[in-house]
Design a protein around this motif. Structure first.
Motif, PDB file in Angstrom:
ATOM      1  N   GLN A 173      67.140  40.184 166.773  1.00 32.60           N
ATOM      2  CA  GLN A 173      67.924  39.394 165.815  1.00 32.60           C
ATOM      3  C   GLN A 173      67.091  38.271 165.187  1.00 32.60           C
ATOM      4  O   GLN A 173      67.595  37.534 164.357  1.00 32.60           O
ATOM      5  N   ASN A 174      65.847  38.100 165.633  1.00 38.69           N
ATOM      6  CA  ASN A 174      64.933  37.066 165.139  1.00 38.69           C
ATOM      7  C   ASN A 174      65.513  35.656 165.304  1.00 38.69           C
ATOM      8  O   ASN A 174      65.367  34.799 164.447  1.00 38.69           O
ATOM      9  N   LYS A 175      66.172  35.419 166.443  1.00 38.52           N
ATOM     10  CA  LYS A 175      66.795  34.122 166.704  1.00 38.52           C
ATOM     11  C   LYS A 175      65.891  33.179 167.495  1.00 38.52           C
ATOM     12  O   LYS A 175      66.267  32.038 167.739  1.00 38.52           O
ATOM     13  N   GLY A 176      64.731  33.650 167.912  1.00 39.35           N
ATOM     14  CA  GLY A 176      63.820  32.817 168.686  1.00 39.35           C
ATOM     15  C   GLY A 176      62.444  33.444 168.686  1.00 39.35           C
ATOM     16  O   GLY A 176      62.232  34.520 168.116  1.00 39.35           O
ATOM     17  N   LEU A 177      61.523  32.769 169.321  1.00 40.33           N
ATOM     18  CA  LEU A 177      60.168  33.292 169.429  1.00 40.33           C
ATOM     19  C   LEU A 177      60.140  34.506 170.349  1.00 40.33           C
ATOM     20  O   LEU A 177      60.912  34.592 171.307  1.00 40.33           O
ATOM     21  N   ALA A 178      59.233  35.427 170.060  1.00 42.59           N
ATOM     22  CA  ALA A 178      59.025  36.579 170.930  1.00 42.59           C
ATOM     23  C   ALA A 178      58.339  36.097 172.209  1.00 42.59           C
ATOM     24  O   ALA A 178      57.675  35.046 172.215  1.00 42.59           O
ATOM     25  N   PRO A 179      58.477  36.825 173.308  1.00 39.33           N
ATOM     26  CA  PRO A 179      57.871  36.390 174.569  1.00 39.33           C
ATOM     27  C   PRO A 179      56.375  36.070 174.471  1.00 39.33           C
ATOM     28  O   PRO A 179      55.926  35.064 175.031  1.00 39.33           O
ATOM     29  N   SER A 180      55.612  36.867 173.743  1.00 36.09           N
ATOM     30  CA  SER A 180      54.176  36.566 173.630  1.00 36.09           C
ATOM     31  C   SER A 180      53.956  35.269 172.858  1.00 36.09           C
ATOM     32  O   SER A 180      53.027  34.508 173.161  1.00 36.09           O
ATOM     33  N   GLN A 181      54.804  34.997 171.879  1.00 43.26           N
ATOM     34  CA  GLN A 181      54.705  33.733 171.140  1.00 43.26           C
ATOM     35  C   GLN A 181      55.067  32.554 172.033  1.00 43.26           C
ATOM     36  O   GLN A 181      54.485  31.471 171.911  1.00 43.26           O
ATOM     37  N   LEU A 182      56.025  32.758 172.936  1.00 45.54           N
ATOM     38  CA  LEU A 182      56.371  31.692 173.884  1.00 45.54           C
ATOM     39  C   LEU A 182      55.201  31.386 174.811  1.00 45.54           C
ATOM     40  O   LEU A 182      54.937  30.219 175.126  1.00 45.54           O
ATOM     41  N   LEU A 183      54.491  32.432 175.248  1.00 44.98           N
ATOM     42  CA  LEU A 183      53.325  32.212 176.107  1.00 44.98           C
ATOM     43  C   LEU A 183      52.261  31.404 175.362  1.00 44.98           C
ATOM     44  O   LEU A 183      51.733  30.418 175.893  1.00 44.98           O
ATOM     45  N   LEU A 184      51.957  31.791 174.128  1.00 44.89           N
ATOM     46  CA  LEU A 184      50.972  31.049 173.338  1.00 44.89           C
ATOM     47  C   LEU A 184      51.452  29.616 173.093  1.00 44.89           C
ATOM     48  O   LEU A 184      50.661  28.670 173.150  1.00 44.89           O
ATOM     49  N   SER A 185      52.749  29.466 172.853  1.00 37.42           N
ATOM     50  CA  SER A 185      53.320  28.125 172.649  1.00 37.42           C
ATOM     51  C   SER A 185      53.151  27.264 173.889  1.00 37.42           C
ATOM     52  O   SER A 185      52.881  26.061 173.786  1.00 37.42           O
ATOM     53  N   SER A 186      53.312  27.860 175.057  1.00 38.03           N
ATOM     54  CA  SER A 186      53.142  27.122 176.315  1.00 38.03           C
ATOM     55  C   SER A 186      51.714  26.610 176.452  1.00 38.03           C
ATOM     56  O   SER A 186      51.495  25.474 176.870  1.00 38.03           O
ATOM     57  N   VAL A 187      50.750  27.443 176.099  1.00 32.10           N
ATOM     58  CA  VAL A 187      49.348  27.018 176.163  1.00 32.10           C
ATOM     59  C   VAL A 187      49.125  25.841 175.214  1.00 32.10           C
ATOM     60  O   VAL A 187      48.591  24.798 175.600  1.00 32.10           O
ATOM     61  N   GLY A 188      49.546  26.005 173.962  1.00 30.91           N
ATOM     62  CA  GLY A 188      49.333  24.949 172.969  1.00 30.91           C
ATOM     63  C   GLY A 188      50.065  23.666 173.297  1.00 30.91           C
ATOM     64  O   GLY A 188      49.508  22.569 173.192  1.00 30.91           O
ATOM     65  N   ALA A 189      51.326  23.785 173.711  1.00 36.05           N
ATOM     66  CA  ALA A 189      52.109  22.592 174.033  1.00 36.05           C
ATOM     67  C   ALA A 189      51.513  21.841 175.212  1.00 36.05           C
ATOM     68  O   ALA A 189      51.419  20.613 175.202  1.00 36.05           O
ATOM     69  N   CYS A 190      51.091  22.578 176.238  1.00 32.42           N
ATOM     70  CA  CYS A 190      50.525  21.932 177.418  1.00 32.42           C
ATOM     71  C   CYS A 190      49.233  21.195 177.059  1.00 32.42           C
ATOM     72  O   CYS A 190      49.021  20.060 177.475  1.00 32.42           O
TER      73      CYS A 190
END
Length: 141
Positions: A35-52
């Motif tokens: 439904q494109n309502k959130g980031l895909a799991p791989s994008q969440l992983l990359l986001s975790s790296v960047g945010a941290c």
């Protein structure tokens, strides 16, 4: 120990990720049936790296009282497959804006390389999954 609750219902593939009273959505793009309502799991992983990395660098700059206006991190990944293994390369392009000399920027960068998520991902990871019988859990309650 960090623990989140991940829940998916009948709607493909919208997933709720909860921690205490916080929630975010994960999903797949429409072209993959989501439904494109959130980031895909791989994008969440990359986001975790960047945010941290960004948070760790900001904490350090604040502690040093250095003038950092903004930290941007573009995080990407590429998977290379061979006959024996798959290797994932995560690339972080870091942009630091502020009244800093080159040595200060290098120091902030070095601190970012030591963020907890970076450390977690460069060391061996063991993922253990257990199927829990929900009927048994309800009967024991």
């Amino acid at each position: 120990m960090a623990e989140v609750l991940v829940s998916i219902g009948e709607e493909s593939y919208t997933t709720t990720i909860s921690y205490d009273d916080l929630e975010i959505l994960a999903d797949e793009p429409i072209e993959l049936g989501g439904q494109n309502k959130g980031l895909a799991p791989s994008q969440l992983l990359l986001s975790s790296v960047g945010a941290c990395k960004a948070i760790t660098m900001r904490m350090y700059a604040n502690r040093k009282k250095w003038k950092v206006d903004k930290i941007d991190i573009k995080v990407s990944s590429e998977v290379q497959k061979s006959e024996q293994q798959q290797t994932t390369f995560i690339k972080c392009n870091i942009f630091i804006e502020g009244d800093l000399d080159e040595e200060q920027k290098r120091r902030i960068y070095a601190i970012g390389e030591k963020c907890p998520v970076h450390k977690m991902l460069i060391n061996p990871i063991v993922i253990e999954s257990n199927l829990i019988d929900t009927m048994q859990v309800k009967n024991n309650s």
